[in-house]
Design a protein around this motif. Structure first.
Motif, PDB file in Angstrom:
ATOM      1  N   ASN A 182       0.879  -1.161   0.000  1.00 30.09           N
ATOM      2  CA  ASN A 182       0.000   0.000   0.000  1.00 30.09           C
ATOM      3  C   ASN A 182       0.913   1.205   0.000  1.00 30.09           C
TER       4      ASN A 182
ATOM      5  N   VAL B 157       4.074   6.962  11.166  1.00 29.32           N
ATOM      6  CA  VAL B 157       3.636   5.757  10.456  1.00 29.32           C
ATOM      7  C   VAL B 157       3.394   4.645  11.460  1.00 29.32           C
ATOM      8  N   SER B 158       4.351   4.443  12.362  1.00 33.09           N
ATOM      9  CA  SER B 158       4.213   3.282  13.229  1.00 33.09           C
ATOM     10  C   SER B 158       3.097   3.483  14.241  1.00 33.09           C
TER      11      SER B 158
ATOM     12  N   TYR C 242      -0.120   2.498  11.622  1.00 36.67           N
ATOM     13  CA  TYR C 242      -0.335   1.115  11.173  1.00 36.67           C
ATOM     14  C   TYR C 242       0.993   0.428  10.933  1.00 36.67           C
ATOM     15  N   SER C 243       0.901  -0.787  10.376  1.00 33.20           N
ATOM     16  CA  SER C 243       2.095  -1.614  10.319  1.00 33.20           C
ATOM     17  C   SER C 243       3.012  -1.259   9.163  1.00 33.20           C
ATOM     18  N   GLY C 244       2.645  -0.321   8.356  1.00 36.49           N
ATOM     19  CA  GLY C 244       3.560   0.116   7.313  1.00 36.49           C
ATOM     20  C   GLY C 244       3.163  -0.345   5.929  1.00 36.49           C
TER      21      GLY C 244
ATOM     22  N   ALA D 274       3.939  -6.019   4.128  1.00 37.34           N
ATOM     23  CA  ALA D 274       3.273  -6.987   5.001  1.00 37.34           C
ATOM     24  C   ALA D 274       4.099  -7.279   6.243  1.00 37.34           C
TER      25      ALA D 274
ATOM     26  N   GLN E 112       5.423  -6.038   9.598  1.00 40.25           N
ATOM     27  CA  GLN E 112       5.137  -4.915  10.492  1.00 40.25           C
ATOM     28  C   GLN E 112       6.330  -4.540  11.353  1.00 40.25           C
TER      29      GLN E 112
ATOM     30  N   HIS F 101      10.513   1.513   7.957  1.00 42.69           N
ATOM     31  CA  HIS F 101       9.505   2.297   7.231  1.00 42.69           C
ATOM     32  C   HIS F 101      10.144   3.164   6.164  1.00 42.69           C
TER      33      HIS F 101
END
Lengths: 442, 296, 310
Positions: B118, B129-130, B133-135, B138, B140, B144
């Motif tokens: 994404n 970012v963290s 969400y997980s970045g 896929a 996590q 980043h």
């Protein structure tokens, strides 16, 4: 002149595409993954194991403290695993995953649809029942409801406020509930009034839902003590503090709770869940979710079992539009983009919004020109431009005196910023740093 | 005309002289006694004011050094053992020599190995970012790639590689102050012992998912297969939560683990190239490492 | 920013109507040189990506032109633009960081450096093609100041200058942007409707000046001009509507805006009535610009649910 809160606020385009579409029941999913942390407070403890057979309404995770909530199975079937699954937080979190087999309900649930008006339980019993049924604030904050109803000794509550504002653009789930389940909701409000021991309840509804206002206005005549108030459309009126100010002109002091000014706020969805729990013995395992967006074929309101993957909703609304740029869990102002369509619907999911690509990009950032637009729209009277800068520079003490903890994260500042600055992102960062410092001080 | 100039000079000189006298007495009156050794110690510190010692700036550290009796817990990572021994000499206190450290990046998830699923377009810092969400991938746990570590480095010892989207440490500049370690929300950066010729062997992964999930998210993730544990003759490797960790103290840099790692998640850096064994078609991996050799 | 440009168009139209080619040449020179200096400085001195498309240099250029007589030699206009953009804006770090309004910095620099050229206003004759040959004269404000200084009574001076109505639609000498109150008010209305600015700063300035000069006028109408005269002449409306409201250099909170506006009003009247210059708006705005950081620091918006500590 309609009532509203006096300070700040914005009025984004409403775009409530799904407002006239009645609530449909979504077909049962094949599997559900039910996160054990769906509420504010301690995550619940799973009480089922792999291979267990569960029925609809069976408890699958137990509340782990006062500020916590029970979680019930939303389907009947077999527990496949208790494992980490991506949920709406954007991280993999522990979930109970259940394969659906048939639709067998727990026998104690009264599945009849007739309205049951008289309330037989006492106030203590009601609060217990609500606690047992795992009811949390369905407006999105997911604060366990029984905590809000357990008024500490020495505090006096004189009014119950029911939040039917739905100030977020696009979302219509509360709107539909007020139209379709009004009677149940009103009984739910009476139950809440009894639990709190108050004689008056005010329902606040924004003026962009005239049908809901007139519908409830005719119905409340049979329910003494309940009044409907139309409010001027202004975001973020659905914020607890703003709504209290708008309706009864009391200002919740900084750092205090609504009950400090004698008010308790519950969402209309919560009122319905309370009715179902108390009168029908039905725990909270389904809710109304709006699936909407500019290019969605069929913007809809679905009655969804908790744990259903979002993709089921998207399919039922005509599939993912080609120009999808972002999928948001919640409304456009406070919602959060999700990184997977497999995430489950949880108790706090009020809507899924599919934004087309051209609307989902952030503005290009430029320098702050101190236009003070963020200051003028902040409903909390803060100075977002300053907090943003202080958070960037990690001036935590100044952030605290600047009132960063009063921020309700409504996003009005980022929405209005002509320079496209991610004000709220940095303020939230500063807020989490400051709250860590405050916690370490204790 | 000349009288005006003369008058100006005289009056200004008089004002200056009076001010000097007042200042002198004020300085005498309000003098605060400070241990002169603080100044001496401070002169010997690197004056980087990086906070790597845990004190606010070099002056604060100098005060702490002078005030505390036992200074073996205090260490200036920037100045290293030389500085500390000089300080110890001034103060007449004992210090232990410590191994010099260097920061390593424990993630190899370049877009080539770790697919972006994404795209994130919010505020461009890793902490935000963290928190959200997980970045973008896929995985996590991984990097980043928005360079919070680069922003906090006072020594220009770290930069973002535009091709891999990963930070790269310049060993010669790195002072092991630990600012990047604190800045990284995913705890990817570790301070490890600096070996001879800057040689390094470490697990370049922090993914704690089960093998299958980790591998699906990233080609070069550690899958916790324990192959490295089996070949290690020095008990230097432990696997916890499906993630291997090489103890830098126990590791003797024998490179056996690197060979057996099925996902190439253990990196060897600054080693001479191996003799190519015909049985092992690992030319790709050799190339990868060579690239890293050049950067390192 | 482009809303501000649109709001300034009526003013521009009226000055072109009264001053002809001169207005067009001055505006074009100021705008082009401001844009050019911004681009050159960003590109070659600061090595940034030029951001002239944001419209801020365009606004500065037009505002600078509004503050000039329409027969100003082109060289002086270019110097003014250089000072406005180079000193007033870029030296502080560009858009958003300048403490003083760049256009006013440029104007005040020119007013002090070239006092004669900057105060020889052409007499409005209707559209003409001539540029430098126009007949020059003083502004009503200048005539008033000189007259009062020479001991004449206000009513006697009033006969020599245009009537209030003429001043309202701009038939008088002056800088090209300040003559037509009607056009300025039109621009003000547009800015309010588009929500570019709030009413607080302009209204607080205008109200302060009206009240202050009103008191003086009531005390002695023969030695002091009436409030309406003060509001219609000179740069009060231009300053209050377009220059004091500059985002970058004005306070953030509503209360702060009041303090700022009242400050500008008081200083303007002090300069006009008691000072050496006939006109004081630009100085007043610059002085209050300097106080803005202080105002922002001490005058905070009222917080929701604020707990009083005392």
């Amino acid at each position: 002149m309609l009532k509203t809160f006096p300070k700040g606020g914005v009025h984004p385009a409403e775009d409530k595409y799904s407002a006239n579409n009645a609530i449909e029941t979504l077909p049962l999913p094949k599997t559900v993954s039910i996160p054990i942390a769906q509420h504010i407070g301690a995550p619940s403890k799973p009480v089922v194991n792999k291979g267990d057979k569960v029925k609809v309404g069976d408890k699958i995770a137990e509340s782990a403290g006062f500020v916590s909530a029970n979680i019930h199975s939303s389907v009947s079937g077999i527990v496949v695993k208790v494992d980490n699954v991506m949920d709406s937080t954007g991280y993999k979190r522990p979930c109970v995953v259940i394969d659906v087999e048939g639709d067998e309900w727990n026998e104690s649930i009264d599945r009849s649809t007739d309205l049951k008006k008289e309330i037989s339980l006492t106030d203590k019993e009601i609060i217990n029942k609500i606690n047992e049924s795992g009811i949390v604030g369905l407006g999105g904050a997911t604060f366990p409801s029984h905590v809000k109803l357990s008024v500490p000794a020495g505090k006096r509550i004189d009014v119950l406020i029911i939040n039917g504002v739905e100030c977020e653009p696009y979302l219509t789930s509360d709107h539909r509930l007020m139209l379709e389940k009004a009677e149940e909701m009103l009984v739910g409000i009476q139950i809440l009034m009894k639990a709190l021991g108050v004689n008056s309840a005010l329902i606040g509804i924004e003026n962009n839902k005239p049908d809901a206002i007139s519908h409830l206005d005719t119905l409340v005549k049979d329910y003494p003590g309940i009044k409907v108030h139309a409010l001027k459309v202004q975001y973020p009126q659905g914020g607890e503090k703003q709504l209290i100010k708008a309706l009864i002109n009391r200002e919740v002091p900084s750092g205090a709770l609504p009950l400090d000014v004698g008010a308790v706020v519950h969402n209309v969805g919560t009122a319905l869940a309370v009715y179902e729990a108390v009168q029908k013995n039905k725990p909270l395992f389904e809710r109304v979710v709006t699936l909407t967006g500019k290019s969605v074929t069929k913007p809809s309101n679905f009655m969804v079992r908790i744990g259903t993957p979002v993709t089921d909703l998207v399919e039922a609304a005509g599939g993912l539009p080609e120009d999808t740029g972002k999928i948001i869990n919640g409304g456009p102002m406070m919602g959060k983009a999700v990184n997977s369509l497999e995430i489950p619907v949880v108790k706090g999911t009020s809507g899924i919004l599919i934004m087309p690509a051209d609307l989902s990009k952030r503005k290009k950032e430029s320098d702050c020109i101190r236009c003070a637009k963020c200051v003028s729209v902040c409903p909390q009277g803060l100075e977002p431009y300053l907090l943003n800068k202080l958070a960037l520079l990690e001036k935590n003490d100044k952030l605290e005196t600047g009132g960063v903890m009063d921020c309700i994260e409504c996003g009005s500042c980022s929405y209005t910023c002509p320079a496209g600055l991610p004000l709220l992102d940095y303020i939230r960062l500063g807020k989490s740093r400051v709250s860590q410092i405050i916690r370490s001080r204790k | 005309m000349s009288s005006i100039i003369l008058f100006t000079i005289i009056s200004l000189s008089a004002i200056g002289a009076i001010a000097a006298i007042i200042l002198y007495f004020a300085a005498q009156k309000f003098k605060v006694f400070e241990d002169p050794r603080i100044d001496q110690v401070e002169e010997n510190l690197p004056a980087a004011n990086c906070g790597g010692c845990g004190y606010p700036g070099c002056r604060g550290f100098a005060e702490a050094l002078v005030k505390s009796d036992d200074i073996s817990d205090l260490y200036c990572p920037v100045g290293g053992n030389d500085t500390m021994s000089k300080v110890a000499e001034i103060l007449g206190k004992a210090v232990e020599a410590k191994d010099p450290l260097v920061a390593v990046i424990r993630c190899s998830g370049s877009p080539e190995h770790r697919k972006r699923e994404n795209s994130y377009d919010g505020a461009s810092t890793c902490v935000i970012v963290s928190a959200l969400y997980s970045g973008e991938t896929a995985c996590q746990y991984g990097c980043h790639g928005l360079g919070d570590c680069v922003d906090v480095c006072d020594f220009e010892a770290i930069y973002m590689d535009k091709e891999t989207d990963l930070p790269v440490v310049i060993d010669d500049n790195c002072t092991a102050c630990g600012a990047c370690v604190k800045a990284c929300p995913n705890d990817i950066i570790e301070l490890r012992k600096k070996n001879k010729k800057d040689r390094k062997i470490f697990v370049s992964c922090v993914n704690m998912d089960k093998g299958g999930i980790a591998k699906k998210a990233c080609d070069v993730a550690c899958i916790g297969c324990k192959a490295c544990v089996k070949v290690c003759a020095y008990d230097a490797i432990i696997v916890e939560n499906f993630l291997a960790y090489i103890d830098p103290v126990k590791c003797k840099l024998c490179r056996k683990c690197v060979e057996v790692c099925p996902t190439n998640s253990i990196l060897e850096i600054n080693f001479p190239p191996r003799k190519v064994k015909p049985a092992q078609p690992e030319g790709e991996k050799e190339n990868d490492n060579n690239i890293i050799n050049q950067e390192g | 920013m482009f809303d501000v440009v649109i709001a300034m168009l009526p003013v521009l139209a009226i000055s072109i109507y009264f001053f002809g080619m001169g207005a067009i040449i001055v505006t074009l020179t100021a705008v082009v040189s401001c844009l050019a200096f911004e681009w050159l400085i960003q590109k070659y001195m600061l090595k940034q990506e030029p951001s002239i498309t944001d419209g801020s240099a365009l606004v500065t250029g037009i505002l600078l032109a509004f503050n000039m007589p329409t027969n100003l030699p082109i060289g002086i206009i270019i110097i003014g633009s250089l000072v406005a953009i180079g000193v007033g804006k870029m030296s502080f770090g560009g858009l958003g960081n300048n403490p003083f309004n760049p256009a006013l910095v440029g104007r005040v620099f020119l007013l002090i450096s070239f006092p004669v050229q900057m105060t020889s206003w052409p007499v409005p004759t209707g559209f003409s093609n001539s540029y430098t040959d126009a007949v020059t004269g003083a502004t009503p404000l200048g005539v008033m100041k000189e007259g009062i200084g020479a001991g004449e009574s206000v009513s006697a001076i009033m006969d020599k200058i245009p009537s209030h109505m003429e001043m309202f639609y701009g038939h008088m000498g002056g800088s090209m942007g300040e003559i037509a109150a009607v056009a300025l008010l039109l621009g003000f209305a547009y800015l309010l409707i588009r929500k570019v600015i709030t009413w607080h700063i302009p209204i607080s300035i205008i109200a302060t000046i009206a009240i202050f000069t009103g008191i003086l006028w009531m005390v002695n109408p023969e030695a002091n001009a009436d409030p309406l005269f003060h509001l219609l002449t000179g740069g009060i409306l231009l300053g209050a509507i377009f220059m004091a409201t500059d985002y970058v250099t004005s306070p953030m909170s509503i209360k702060g805006m009041w303090v700022y506006g009242i400050g500008i009003g008081v200083i303007t009247v002090l300069i006009r009535v008691f000072g050496a210059y006939p006109e004081g708006v630009s100085f007043a705005i610059l002085i209050m610009n300097a106080f803005v950081p202080l105002i922002n620091m001490y005058i905070k918006p009222k917080r929701f649910g604020e707990i009083k500590n005392d």
